[in-house]
Design a protein around this motif. Structure first.
Motif, short mmCIF file in Angstrom:
data_model
loop_
_atom_site.label_atom_id
_atom_site.label_comp_id
_atom_site.label_asym_id
_atom_site.label_seq_id
_atom_site.Cartn_x
_atom_site.Cartn_y
_atom_site.Cartn_z
N MET A 158 0.84 -1.27 -0.19
CA MET A 158 -0.13 0.08 0.16
C MET A 158 0.82 1.25 -0.18
SD MET A 158 -3.13 1.01 2.52
CE MET A 158 -2.17 1.50 3.80
N ALA A 159 0.63 2.00 -0.89
CA ALA A 159 1.68 3.24 -0.93
C ALA A 159 0.48 4.57 -0.61
CB ALA A 159 2.08 3.47 -2.45
N SER A 160 -0.95 4.51 -0.64
CA SER A 160 -1.68 5.50 -0.35
C SER A 160 -2.83 5.04 0.24
CB SER A 160 -1.78 6.56 -1.32
OG SER A 160 -2.86 5.82 -2.25
N ARG A 161 -3.54 5.52 0.98
CA ARG A 161 -4.78 5.26 1.63
C ARG A 161 -6.19 6.31 1.61
NH1 ARG A 161 -7.84 2.05 5.09
NH2 ARG A 161 -8.10 3.27 6.99
N GLY A 162 -7.05 5.83 1.32
CA GLY A 162 -8.37 7.17 1.12
C GLY A 162 -8.47 7.20 -0.20
N CYS A 163 -9.83 7.96 -0.69
CA CYS A 163 -10.15 8.13 -1.84
C CYS A 163 -10.90 9.45 -1.91
CB CYS A 163 -11.09 6.83 -2.28
SG CYS A 163 -11.72 7.34 -3.93
N GLU A 164 -10.72 10.04 -3.18
CA GLU A 164 -11.30 11.64 -3.11
C GLU A 164 -12.96 11.38 -3.64
OE1 GLU A 164 -9.21 12.00 -7.40
OE2 GLU A 164 -8.65 13.01 -5.58
N MET A 165 -13.14 10.15 -3.80
CA MET A 165 -14.58 9.88 -4.52
C MET A 165 -15.34 9.45 -3.36
SD MET A 165 -14.07 10.78 -7.43
CE MET A 165 -15.89 10.37 -8.26
N ASN A 166 -16.74 9.57 -3.91
CA ASN A 166 -17.60 8.99 -2.58
C ASN A 166 -18.77 8.21 -3.44
OD1 ASN A 166 -18.85 8.46 -0.14
ND2 ASN A 166 -19.60 10.56 -0.05
N CYS A 167 -18.64 6.92 -4.12
CA CYS A 167 -19.45 6.32 -4.80
C CYS A 167 -20.41 5.87 -3.92
CB CYS A 167 -19.08 5.07 -5.53
SG CYS A 167 -17.74 5.89 -6.81
N GLU A 168 -21.76 5.67 -4.25
CA GLU A 168 -22.90 5.37 -3.30
C GLU A 168 -22.74 3.96 -2.81
OE1 GLU A 168 -26.78 4.56 -5.07
OE2 GLU A 168 -28.02 5.57 -3.43
N THR A 210 -5.22 11.94 -9.97
CA THR A 210 -5.47 12.58 -11.14
C THR A 210 -4.66 13.88 -10.81
OG1 THR A 210 -7.39 13.35 -10.18
CG2 THR A 210 -7.35 11.83 -12.33
N SER A 211 -4.18 14.25 -9.68
CA SER A 211 -3.45 15.76 -9.34
C SER A 211 -1.88 15.58 -9.75
CB SER A 211 -3.59 16.00 -7.97
OG SER A 211 -2.69 15.14 -7.12
N ARG A 212 -1.14 16.74 -9.92
CA ARG A 212 -0.04 16.93 -10.36
C ARG A 212 0.90 15.98 -9.39
NH1 ARG A 212 4.32 20.22 -10.20
NH2 ARG A 212 3.08 21.70 -9.11
N LEU A 238 -11.21 4.89 -14.02
CA LEU A 238 -11.15 5.20 -15.53
C LEU A 238 -10.46 6.39 -15.79
CD1 LEU A 238 -14.47 4.12 -17.20
CD2 LEU A 238 -12.14 3.35 -17.88
N PRO A 239 -10.79 7.52 -15.28
CA PRO A 239 -10.13 9.04 -15.67
C PRO A 239 -8.57 8.70 -15.85
CG PRO A 239 -11.99 9.45 -14.01
CD PRO A 239 -11.86 7.74 -14.32
N VAL A 240 -8.04 8.01 -14.90
CA VAL A 240 -6.62 7.98 -14.70
C VAL A 240 -5.66 7.68 -15.78
CG1 VAL A 240 -4.59 6.68 -13.34
CG2 VAL A 240 -6.78 7.42 -12.04
N VAL A 241 -6.51 6.36 -16.50
CA VAL A 241 -5.92 5.86 -17.80
C VAL A 241 -6.51 6.41 -19.00
CG1 VAL A 241 -5.07 3.75 -17.06
CG2 VAL A 241 -7.37 3.92 -17.33
N GLU A 242 -7.21 7.73 -19.01
CA GLU A 242 -7.42 8.28 -20.17
C GLU A 242 -6.25 9.06 -20.60
OE1 GLU A 242 -10.33 11.55 -19.14
OE2 GLU A 242 -11.79 10.08 -19.09
N ASP A 243 -5.22 9.44 -19.77
CA ASP A 243 -4.12 9.97 -20.33
C ASP A 243 -3.10 9.07 -20.71
OD1 ASP A 243 -1.90 11.68 -20.22
OD2 ASP A 243 -2.26 12.64 -18.44
N GLU A 244 -2.62 9.44 -22.20
CA GLU A 244 -1.51 8.78 -22.80
C GLU A 244 -0.28 8.39 -22.09
OE1 GLU A 244 -2.00 6.85 -25.60
OE2 GLU A 244 -3.86 7.63 -26.37
#
Ligand code: B12
Ligand code: SF4
Length: 431
Positions: A158-168, A210-212, A238-244
């Protein structure tokens, strides 16, 4: 103190055998052990791998609970307490249902163990254990030196913990709070170098982000992983792998496969619960982008959202085969206690089972809008059987053989095919 940490197991029969063949577990117990001061003697028990030995000496037993393992955890807790041994319960389920868990424990840890566990141990030493320990967001995450691998093939990290999203349907924010913490890259790199297995599985909820700042952190980490010659697996949005550019980094640093939460092919569902862009073409472009760089795709899909019909399931299956996905995880929408989904379905009177043993994500425990619970479970089973049929494996393997990825997944596809046939034969025989 002699402290035993237990991860209960809920699968029996064939599933237990499958789990023995390919053990994969999170890092919960290894992680909790790092939160215990070094003067204590800690023993870790994964019930999937070894039976619980109730006669082994223990002053304290700490058990982690998922919803599906909750009943099993309570039975284990009761047996220890009959012997006069103190038991504490924690993890997602005990955190969501602390009063229920307390009936089987001396204390319940709600939420993040980083803040509750050291406090509980101090209180036991001072003989002032309280019934409940409440959640606080941790300030930092502990180091994971010399973490033990569940098998010779792969080690969870584990390198990080927690998530910025809040899926139902997800318990992350509702149970653990809104936070996102990264560990020091140099620390994680040192730990990965100590690992003997050739593969690393990152359990991070918000892998790469997704942040720099987050991207710089993971880029440094992954470049270092590739220098060790190890391959890695991760789960990302998904948004993470949008970026080539991100996919380039993944490919260059030996990413074997990514588990991606597609969740639904139906845009109306995503508006209601997952808040992500949905279109078949967009999904297909993501899978192709990863395949073109030699990265396998494990697609995760949920069935039973309010706008799902039998056609949604057929289209999902067709999509997974056309996209030549290496693996697909089909699950049934499950209202885990503590989630916004549970509250909504409960208020609508749609939950039909609160037997936690049923919360496997393979069985329907609520009334869906366009299916009966039984027909949704049957549709899921059918989709699984078709996805893992030899015909589908052959169709999906054509691309894989060309670029060399499906062979990495062939064995697991064939084993799943056999497993589903045996399970089906056993069910038919039992009827
Ligand atoms: C990796 C992973 C897996 C792996 C490994 C599973 C495992 N048993 O750990 C695999 C792929 C096998 C898997 C399978 C499943 N998983 Co899973 N998985 C995860 C994931 C992404 C990471 C787990 C992890 O290692 N976390 C890191 C550790 C440190 O976190 P933690 O376990 O929560 O522990 C912290 C606290 O809970 C607390 N704590 C935990 N136990 C205790 C005990 C005590 C005494 C104390 C004081 C504190 C404490 O302290 C820790 C530090 O804060 C989590 C999501 C997540 N972020 O946790 C989902 C998650 C645990 N999985 C979930 C589910 C539903 C499943 C499945 C049922 C799915 C399925 N259809 O099969 C199966 C169950 C398998 C099983 N029997 O264990 C849900 C559980 C929800 C719930 N209420 O039960 C989660 C939370 C995902 C989600 N977002 O909803 N999973
Ligand atoms: S499902 Fe994934 S993206 Fe959604 S809140 Fe949970 S961890 Fe975050």
């Amino acid at each position: 103190m002699k402290i035993t940490l237990i991860h209960p197991f809920h699968y029996f029969g064939l599933n237990r055998f499958a789990h023995r063949l390919m053990p994969l577990h999170g890092i919960t117990l290894a992680y909790l052990s790092r939160l215990i001061p070094p003067q204590h003697d800690v023993r870790i028990v994964y019930e999937a791998r070894e039976p619980v030995d109730y006669t082994a000496p223990a002053d304290l037993v700490a058990i982690t609970t998922l919803t599906v393992t909750a009943n099993r955890a309570y039975r284990i807790a009761d047996r220890y307490r009959q012997r006069g041994i103190k038991v504490i319960l924690g993890g997602p389920h005990a955190s969501a249902r602390p009063t229920e868990a307390k009936q089987h424990a001396d204390a319940v840890a709600i939420g993040n163990g980083e803040t509750t566990l050291p406090h509980i141990i101090r209180d036991i030493e001072n003989n002032c254990l309280k019934p409940f320990y409440h959640n606080y967001v941790p300030e930092r995450l502990p180091p994971l030196e010399n973490i033990a691998a569940p098998n010779r093939w792969c080690t969870s990290m584990m390198a990080s913990r927690g998530c910025e999203m809040n899926c139902e349907f997800c318990s992350m924010q509702s149970i653990f709070g809104k936070f996102y913490l990264q560990r020091r890259a140099s620390e994680v790199i040192r730990e990965i170098k100590q690992v003997a297995s050739p593969n690393i599985f990152f359990v991070d909820d918000n892998f790469f982000g997704t942040s720099r700042k987050t991207r710089e952190f993971y880029s440094e980490l992954l470049e270092a992983v590739s220098q060790t010659g190890k391959n890695w697996y991760g789960q990302c949005r998904l948004p993470v792998v949008e970026d080539e550019a991100v996919v380039d980094i993944f490919a260059r640093t030996n990413c074997n496969a990514l588990l991606i939460g597609f969740e639904s092919l139906n845009p109306e569902n995503s508006r209601q619960v997952t808040k992500q862009t949905v279109s078949r073409d967009y999904y297909l472009s993501v899978v192709r982008k990863l395949h073109n760089r030699g990265i396998g795709v494990v697609g995760s899909f949920i069935f039973g959202f309010d706008h799902d019909t039998p056609d949604t399931i057929n289209r999902t299956l067709e999509f997974c085969i056309t996209a030549k996905m290496e693996l697909a995880l089909f699950t049934i929408l499950t209202p885990f206690p503590g989630t916004a989904l549970f509250e909504r379905l409960e208020s609508e009177g749609r939950i039909i089972s609160k037997n936690w043993d049923d919360y496997t994500m393979e069985k329907c425990v609520f009334r869906p809008r366009h299916f009966s619970p039984e027909s949704l479970t049957a549709a899921l089973n059918r989709a699984e059987r078709e996805f893992f049929s030899m015909r589908s494996i052959y169709r999906r393997s054509q691309l894989g053989m060309k670029y060399g990825y499906l062979e990495k997944f062939l064995a697991v596809n064939v084993l799943r095919n056999i497993g589903l046939k045996v399970t089906n034969a056993l069910k038919t025989g039992a009827r």
